[in-house]
Write an enzyme that holds these catalytic residues in place. Structure first.
Site, PDB file in Angstrom:
ATOM      1  N   GLU A  54       0.907  -1.148   0.104  1.00 21.02           N
ATOM      2  CA  GLU A  54      -0.082  -0.150   0.248  1.00 21.02           C
ATOM      3  C   GLU A  54       0.935   1.437  -0.010  1.00 21.02           C
ATOM      4  O   GLU A  54       1.720   1.316   0.579  1.00 21.02           O
ATOM      5  CB  GLU A  54      -0.768  -0.487   1.257  1.00 21.02           C
ATOM      6  CG  GLU A  54      -0.299  -0.563   2.505  1.00 21.02           C
ATOM      7  CD  GLU A  54       0.656   0.129   3.158  1.00 21.02           C
ATOM      8  OE1 GLU A  54       0.525   1.998   2.865  1.00 21.02           O
ATOM      9  OE2 GLU A  54       2.088  -0.584   3.230  1.00 21.02           O
TER      10      GLU A  54
ATOM     11  N   GLU B 137       4.480  -0.454   0.767  1.00 19.32           N
ATOM     12  CA  GLU B 137       3.996  -0.311  -0.862  1.00 19.32           C
ATOM     13  C   GLU B 137       4.577  -2.065  -0.688  1.00 19.32           C
ATOM     14  O   GLU B 137       3.946  -2.648  -2.036  1.00 19.32           O
ATOM     15  CB  GLU B 137       5.596   0.363  -1.005  1.00 19.32           C
ATOM     16  CG  GLU B 137       5.593   1.712  -1.129  1.00 19.32           C
ATOM     17  CD  GLU B 137       7.441   2.170  -1.839  1.00 19.32           C
ATOM     18  OE1 GLU B 137       7.726   1.325  -2.120  1.00 19.32           O
ATOM     19  OE2 GLU B 137       7.744   3.019  -0.750  1.00 19.32           O
TER      20      GLU B 137
END
Lengths: 356, 356
Positions: free
Chosen positions: A177, A320
């Site tokens: 994310e 991420e």
């Protein structure tokens, strides 16, 4: 997708069948190595067999979904990065220059970036999956982060992407994310779902100082008091103190589990998504692999609640999907052991004395 | 190679220059991520810069040397596998069916198998590096495992192979081994070099029962009493209670450090080789990466003595270089972060508030 359809997906998540663990272990014990000597790789391989119900599963086609969204609570100054960085990093992902791009290339995994609710107009930008629910959540310190309908919508996006992955032949999923301020909703979710103290599970995020940390704890406390999220209703928790990208992650996990695709989860924020998913179906834990233990202190509480032992402890705190990418390499390695190692009989290697 | 030439190689091992750590960290801090957020990957990347003295090092060409040798002490019944398995596993390595072959393929590393002293005539077999010193060591329970000259010869083989790797453009080395009964000399070396108690550092190897374990401890105690290995003279320790493959590993580490090539070490037996190397030059620790913490209890004592923190804890106890292969993937990932991630300025990403 409405709540009834969501319940249907949840109903499709089945417990793993012990028979497949046994079959996998029989194969593993026949390979040219002392029994059990590949440790956790053997556990991973056996679980992938049980998840996929294939005796020779594959993990070659790998995809990481990076869910991006903005957060109303960013206005409270809980992060040391400005909100614009979410969109800037989305462009960085699309250009292949971010940490996740590098580590996914190393793992041989595709990166698929999903706009769940970034406060930027990406129209005309190619390579981005447009699933924008709104331009950022509401400020959870003042009211709910999103409506219940939007929460279901965010879960539905994740489920839909798991289905797309299945159609496209992906056999191992990862999640990650991007969202400035998103450790704040993640800590809120963790506090609500695990009952751990806020001080214990709130961390420094991207690197805030002690003063800002105290403010962050206070904001989260205020958010929980104000919104009364109902622990027994994870959709309510997601709506009141969550985020669009967190809903996407939870949905991906539910979808993957319903389709028997193993998912490697990343760090703290992905863990918060997994908590929501596990709240909706406790069985999802069987379909997950926790790639690493994050520096964020709340992550330990999450993994404990999910009954997951992380594969690595590398002091990562980037998010991420970077930890997931590394973990996917280990899962693929484990699956390849099962598929590619020679058996004692094939290789003409003597077994241990006790078996002769 | 004689002892004088060995000393010359040891003299070529230089301490790492702090300037290169600083330069690497400056680059890492300029990449699009919060400072330090890639944790141990950043430490690895910085150390590879300092080892190679290249600001953009490469780790793409990777090679694992698997050193194989037999052990006279196998006659004492310290293992649950018969001695023939060493040669059988060498054939398995050459055919690509062993654990190390699979995990090296996953890591994109070459596997180079070295006959240091297997009790088998491999003449006419292609693909094997013939560096046979003898058909197995002497039984260390009754006398020295090898002569001092043979110990130096085994170190020289490792050094020579590090040089060959350098000539052939290898930029990351790994080591592993095969040798039935070789946890016995490894425990003996660990006991002598770390002064830990034998009971604490002797493990179950490939899986012996408690009775055989007690015998193994007694055999090692006998070996140390009988041979009087001199801790201050690591060549003496290697000769009296070591093994040919352990000498090869120690030599590879010394050679690699002298040539500024980073080496990823495997588990317990590789660790025993590293102890011999570190005894000859304490600086070698700076050139090593410890891939994992083995199930073998003595491995913890070794890593403590080497001041190494393992990259992973996966309950492995196979050897062959399997942990090293996994660790090499992490080292390559770290190096790629340094080389491939975008800087803030390039990617037009805002820095944290405190820097603006």
């Amino acid at each position: 997708m409405n709540e009834k359809e969501l319940k249907k997906v949840i109903g499709q998540i089945k417990p793993l069948d012990p028979v497949f663990f046994k079959k996998a272990q029989t194969r593993l014990d026949d390979l040219t190595k002392p029994k059990g000597s590949l440790g956790r790789l053997e556990e991973i391989a056996a679980r992938v067999v049980a998840i996929t119900e294939e005796l020779r599963p594959r993990a070659a086609r790998k995809r990481i979904y990076v869910f991006a969204g903005d957060h109303g609570v960013e206005k409270e100054g809980v992060s040391c990065y400005p909100r614009e960085v979410t969109a800037q990093m989305v462009f960085n992902f699309l250009q292949g220059g971010a940490g996740i791009n590098v580590l996914a290339r190393q793992a041989g995994a595709e990166v698929s970036v999903v706009d769940m609710g970034v406060d930027h107009d990406f129209r005309g930008i190619s390579g981005l999956l447009d699933r924008k629910i709104a331009r950022g959540t509401g400020n959870l310190a003042r009211g709910p982060a999103m409506s219940r309908k939007q929460a279901v919508q965010s879960l539905a996006v994740g489920i839909e992407l798991a289905r797309a992955a299945r159609r496209e032949g992906v056999n191992l999923l990862g999640c990650g994310e991007m969202g400035i301020a998103n450790t704040t909703p993640s800590s809120a979710i963790t506090a609500v779902m695990t009952s751990e103290s806020l001080e214990k599970i709130t961390g420094k995020g991207t690197g805030i100082d002690p003063e800002r940390w105290r403010k962050k704890v206070q904001i989260i406390r205020q958010a929980i008091r104000k919104n009364h999220p109902d622990r027994k209703d994870p959709v309510d928790v997601l709506a009141k103190v969550g985020g669009f990208e967190i809903g996407g992650i939870a949905g991906l996990i539910l979808g993957a589990a319903s389709l028997r695709i193993p998912v490697v989860i990343d760090g703290f924020i992905s863990g918060a998504g997994a908590l929501i998913a596990a709240g909706l179906s406790p069985r999802v834990g069987e379909y997950l692999f926790a790639s690493h233990l994050s520096v964020e202190p709340g992550h330990r509480a999450i993994l404990k609640a999910l009954r997951q032992k992380p594969l690595m402890e590398l002091d990562l705190r980037l998010g991420e999907g970077t930890g997931a990418a590394l973990g996917m390499g280990l899962v693929e390695a484990a699956v390849r052991v099962l598929n590619e190692m020679a058996a004692f009989s094939e290789a003409k290697v003597s077994r241990e004395n006790s078996n002769q």
